[in-house]
Design an enzyme around this catalytic site. Structure first.
Site, PDB file in Angstrom:
ATOM      1  CD  GLU A  45      -2.582   1.628  -0.088  1.00 42.89           C
ATOM      2  OE1 GLU A  45      -2.183   2.608  -0.464  1.00 42.89           O
ATOM      3  OE2 GLU A  45      -3.545   0.224  -0.504  1.00 42.89           O
TER       4      GLU A  45
ATOM      5  CE  LYS B 228     -11.102  12.559 -16.495  1.00 38.52           C
ATOM      6  NZ  LYS B 228     -10.526  14.327 -16.013  1.00 38.52           N
TER       7      LYS B 228
ATOM      8  CG  ASP C 198      -7.914   5.345  -8.478  1.00 37.79           C
ATOM      9  OD1 ASP C 198      -8.773   5.206 -10.169  1.00 37.79           O
ATOM     10  OD2 ASP C 198      -7.784   5.506  -8.367  1.00 37.79           O
TER      11      ASP C 198
ATOM     12  CG  ASN D 192       3.551   3.513  -6.648  1.00 37.51           C
ATOM     13  OD1 ASN D 192       3.528   3.347  -7.651  1.00 37.51           O
ATOM     14  ND2 ASN D 192       3.880   4.680  -7.077  1.00 37.51           N
TER      15      ASN D 192
ATOM     16  CD  GLU E 153     -10.745  -3.290   4.294  1.00 35.89           C
ATOM     17  OE1 GLU E 153     -10.557  -2.716   5.603  1.00 35.89           O
ATOM     18  OE2 GLU E 153     -10.847  -3.426   3.504  1.00 35.89           O
ATOM     19  CE1 TYR E 154     -13.691   2.043  -1.440  1.00 37.33           C
ATOM     20  CE2 TYR E 154     -11.627   0.960  -1.258  1.00 37.33           C
ATOM     21  CZ  TYR E 154     -12.308   2.307  -1.504  1.00 37.33           C
ATOM     22  OH  TYR E 154     -11.357   3.122  -1.022  1.00 37.33           O
ATOM     23  CD  GLU E 155     -15.714  -9.634  -2.421  1.00 36.37           C
ATOM     24  OE1 GLU E 155     -16.271  -9.880  -2.343  1.00 36.37           O
ATOM     25  OE2 GLU E 155     -14.463  -9.020  -2.251  1.00 36.37           O
TER      26      GLU E 155
ATOM     27  CG  ASP F 164     -17.293  -1.409  -7.385  1.00 32.47           C
ATOM     28  OD1 ASP F 164     -15.676  -1.213  -7.596  1.00 32.47           O
ATOM     29  OD2 ASP F 164     -17.709  -0.565  -8.019  1.00 32.47           O
TER      30      ASP F 164
END
Length: 213
Positions: free
Chosen positions: A69, A122, A118, A96, A192-194, A154
């Site tokens: 991270e 664009k 992420d 990174n 967490e996002y899931e 997602d």
């Protein structure tokens, strides 16, 4: 959403060097020897607040997990989760993903996870996507010949882009799942996002690939 800045984060990471390794490049080619106790090495790129890696470590004690991270104010939450769980088979690094080749030797990693990366929607940001060809080349280099990459997201746009990118790179697609939770995979560990997106009825996409040799 941008993470709230935590001015104490750097000092906290230094104080918890049993969990998070600063200067991870010194372990290149030595992860199994010095860190993992000869366990298979699985790497999560973009480990966020650490829910996934903590859950995976509990489910697979025979595997050593390394979570990468880049944001200090986020990785501190992962450190807290790992310490709370007392997970001996987790190491976190504040690095990174662009620097993977400085951290891992060729054929050193058994599996890579990309969870809710992420999407950089664009077109001018395509090179920042973690499934862009330059990143795939890094993954291929550090993965063992039979190693896998597992993508969960997602974001349908990122998923479709990634499947095409994998194909163009010559990867073999082992699994494509466009509604992971409908499949009721008992081995799936949620991030967490899931949890957040699936609770809203958003389908979760998963893809597993191996790389050309």
């Amino acid at each position: 959403m941008r993470a709230r800045h935590k001015p104490w984060a750097e000092d906290y990471l230094k104080e918890n060097d049993d969990v998070v390794k600063l200067g991870a490049a010194e372990y290149k080619g030595k992860w199994q020897e010095e860190i993992t106790d000869e366990k298979p090495l699985h790497v999560e790129i973009g480990t966020g607040k650490g829910q996934f890696i903590r859950g995976m470590a509990a489910q697979y004690p025979e595997v050593h997990f390394v979570g990468i991270e880049v944001v200090k104010s986020i990785i501190v939450s992962a450190v807290e989760k790992v310490k709370e769980a007392g997970s001996p088979n987790v190491t976190l690094i504040n690095e990174n993903a662009e620097d993977l080749l400085d951290i891992f030797e060729e054929n050193e990693v058994d599996q890579i996870y990309l969870n809710f990366s992420d999407p950089w929607p664009k077109n001018r940001h395509e090179k920042r996507r973690l499934t862009y060809e330059a990143f795939l080349a890094r993954y291929k280099h550090i993965l063992k010949p039979d190693g896998e990459l597992v993508l969960k997201t997602d974001n349908r746009g990122l998923f479709e882009y990634s499947v095409v990118s994998f194909s163009q790179f010559g990867c073999t697609v082992e699994e494509i799942n466009v509604d992971l939770h409908a499949a009721e995979d008992p081995t799936n560990v949620m991030t967490e996002y899931e949890e957040k997106f699936s609770a809203k009825g958003q389908p979760i996409y998963r893809c597993r690939v191996t790389f050309p040799q």
